[in-house]
Design an enzyme around this catalytic site. Structure first.
Site, mmCIF file in Angstrom:
data_model
loop_
_atom_site.group_PDB
_atom_site.id
_atom_site.type_symbol
_atom_site.label_atom_id
_atom_site.label_comp_id
_atom_site.label_asym_id
_atom_site.label_seq_id
_atom_site.Cartn_x
_atom_site.Cartn_y
_atom_site.Cartn_z
ATOM 1 N N GLY A 44 -28.165 -0.281 30.418
ATOM 2 C CA GLY A 44 -27.561 -0.355 29.063
ATOM 3 C C GLY A 44 -28.135 -1.364 28.090
ATOM 4 N N ARG A 56 -21.423 -11.708 43.821
ATOM 5 C CA ARG A 56 -22.375 -12.271 43.323
ATOM 6 C C ARG A 56 -22.107 -13.134 42.250
ATOM 7 N NH1 ARG A 56 -24.836 -13.871 46.849
ATOM 8 N NH2 ARG A 56 -26.735 -13.831 45.710
ATOM 9 N N ASP A 70 -9.270 -12.755 44.124
ATOM 10 C CA ASP A 70 -10.073 -11.807 44.837
ATOM 11 C C ASP A 70 -9.355 -11.185 45.944
ATOM 12 O OD1 ASP A 70 -13.470 -11.081 44.933
ATOM 13 O OD2 ASP A 70 -12.267 -10.882 46.574
ATOM 14 N N ARG A 114 -35.260 0.389 40.134
ATOM 15 C CA ARG A 114 -34.451 -0.368 41.155
ATOM 16 C C ARG A 114 -35.746 -0.271 42.248
ATOM 17 N NH1 ARG A 114 -29.012 -1.424 40.911
ATOM 18 N NH2 ARG A 114 -28.514 -1.473 38.732
ATOM 19 N N CYS A 165 -27.324 -9.173 32.813
ATOM 20 C CA CYS A 165 -28.835 -9.786 33.099
ATOM 21 C C CYS A 165 -29.923 -9.208 32.209
ATOM 22 C CB CYS A 165 -29.073 -9.794 34.615
ATOM 23 S SG CYS A 165 -29.160 -8.156 35.148
ATOM 24 N N THR A 166 -30.087 -7.901 32.370
ATOM 25 C CA THR A 166 -31.333 -7.424 31.350
ATOM 26 C C THR A 166 -31.128 -7.678 29.887
ATOM 27 O OG1 THR A 166 -31.427 -5.557 33.241
ATOM 28 C CG2 THR A 166 -32.728 -5.429 31.310
#
Length: 337
Positions: free
Chosen positions: A213, A12, A34, A235, A152-153
């Site tokens: 985290g 992603r 990958d 979530r 992201c958080t």
């Protein structure tokens, strides 16, 4: 001068990083590593359920694919020390597999024939500088070989916590991120590869309490807040689009208007300010790492004369983070020594 970038792990964040780099002058992706077939990688780059179809062109070639007419080499090495990044002119690697997210492991990209620097697209630990662009990016001096862009958080929480602390002083706090489900959860009930009982349950059918985290990592970004915050995630059944709620005890007595004015003054390209009554789908694809929502600010007066202050910031847990990641990448390349 063009800085050539390699991406290890084309999931992603890896795919969205390539998309975002198409909009950046002086940076291009030259090499992807990958384990998936290049034709499949090209297809997943071209078509995306949450972020929409890629606006450029993608054409599969032998040993890679063309993106907007420029060839991107694709290899399938399991070990970073076996990837010949230098053959493609790669200087900086985006380590996006999630498997090499420590300094020791990320440094395996720096072998003879490898890259010069690594930017980890996940929390990297205490021995790696964690950068949230426009909050603490000036901690970098250009000599670093491995850094982390956090999560992201963390990128959602940091500018909001920073503004609170600079203006009012933070005594302590707790955060909850209402977070879209991710690929680390099961789509149907089944054993979770990490042994997490809750993530083993169907992601789109449940509210799934999970660890986060970000509250701990905030101390890596803002050392003055180290140990002052706890947090977790809930979530939920959306594919992307999340919100961080932060409840703090401040050193100063405040009003809702004072909090909102401080956040508005702190706004920049990474930290937006919103006064509309939006929902999560409205922020999909946005370039802010964090979008403060002034309509959700609350101040509760307590019996002992203290206060609880609740603030909230939206983020697209995919693209918001990616936008911040690429800002950090540009800066990392610019100051490199």
């Amino acid at each position: 001068m063009v800085v050539k970038v390699g991406i290890n792990g084309f999931g992603r964040i890896g795919r969205l990083a390539l998309r975002r780099i198409q909009e950046v002058e002086g940076v291009e992706v030259a090499h992807i590593n990958d384990l998936t077939d290049p034709a499949m990688l090209a297809h997943l780059l071209k078509y995306d359920t949450t972020q929409g179809r890629f606006k450029g062109t993608v054409e599969v070639k032998e040993d890679g694919f063309d993106v907007n007419g420029k060839f991107v080499k694709v290899t399938a090495e399991r070990n970073p020390e076996d990837i010949q990044w230098a053959d493609s002119g790669v200087e900086i690697v985006l380590e996006a597999t999630g498997f090499f997210a420590t300094k020791e492991k990320a440094e395996k990209h720096l072998h003879p024939g490898g890259a010069k620097k690594v930017l980890i697209t996940a929390p990297g630990g205490n021995d790696v500088k964690t950068v949230v662009f426009n909050t603490n990016h000036t901690i970098l001096d250009g000599t670093e070989t491995v850094i982390s862009a956090g999560s992201c958080t963390t990128n959602s929480l940091a500018p909001m916590a920073d503004a609170l602390n600079k203006n009012f002083g933070v005594k302590g706090g707790t955060m909850t991120t209402v977070h879209s489900y991710t690929g680390d959860q099961m789509t149907l009930d089944g054993p979770h590869r990490g042994g997490d009982f809750r993530r083993a349950r169907a992601a789109a059918e449940n509210i799934v309490p999970a660890s986060s985290g970000a509250a701990k990592a905030i101390g890596l970004v803002l050392p003055e807040l180290s140990g002052l915050m706890k947090g977790h995630a809930q979530r939920v059944s959306t594919p992307t689009g999340s919100i961080t709620e932060l409840v703090t005890v401040l050193e100063k007595h405040v009003t809702v208007d004072e909090i909102n004015e401080a956040m508005k003054a702190a706004a920049d390209e990474s930290f937006g300010y919103n006064v509309d009554e939006i929902v999560s789908s409205d922020i999909i694809g946005m370039a802010y790492g964090s979008l403060f929502d002034a309509t959700l600010t609350e101040v509760t007066d307590l019996k002992d004369g203290g206060q609880l202050v609740k603030t909230a910031a939206w983020y697209d847990n995919e693209m918001s983070f990616t936008a911040q990641l690429i800002r950090t990448l540009e800066y990392f390349a610019k100051i490199a020594k």
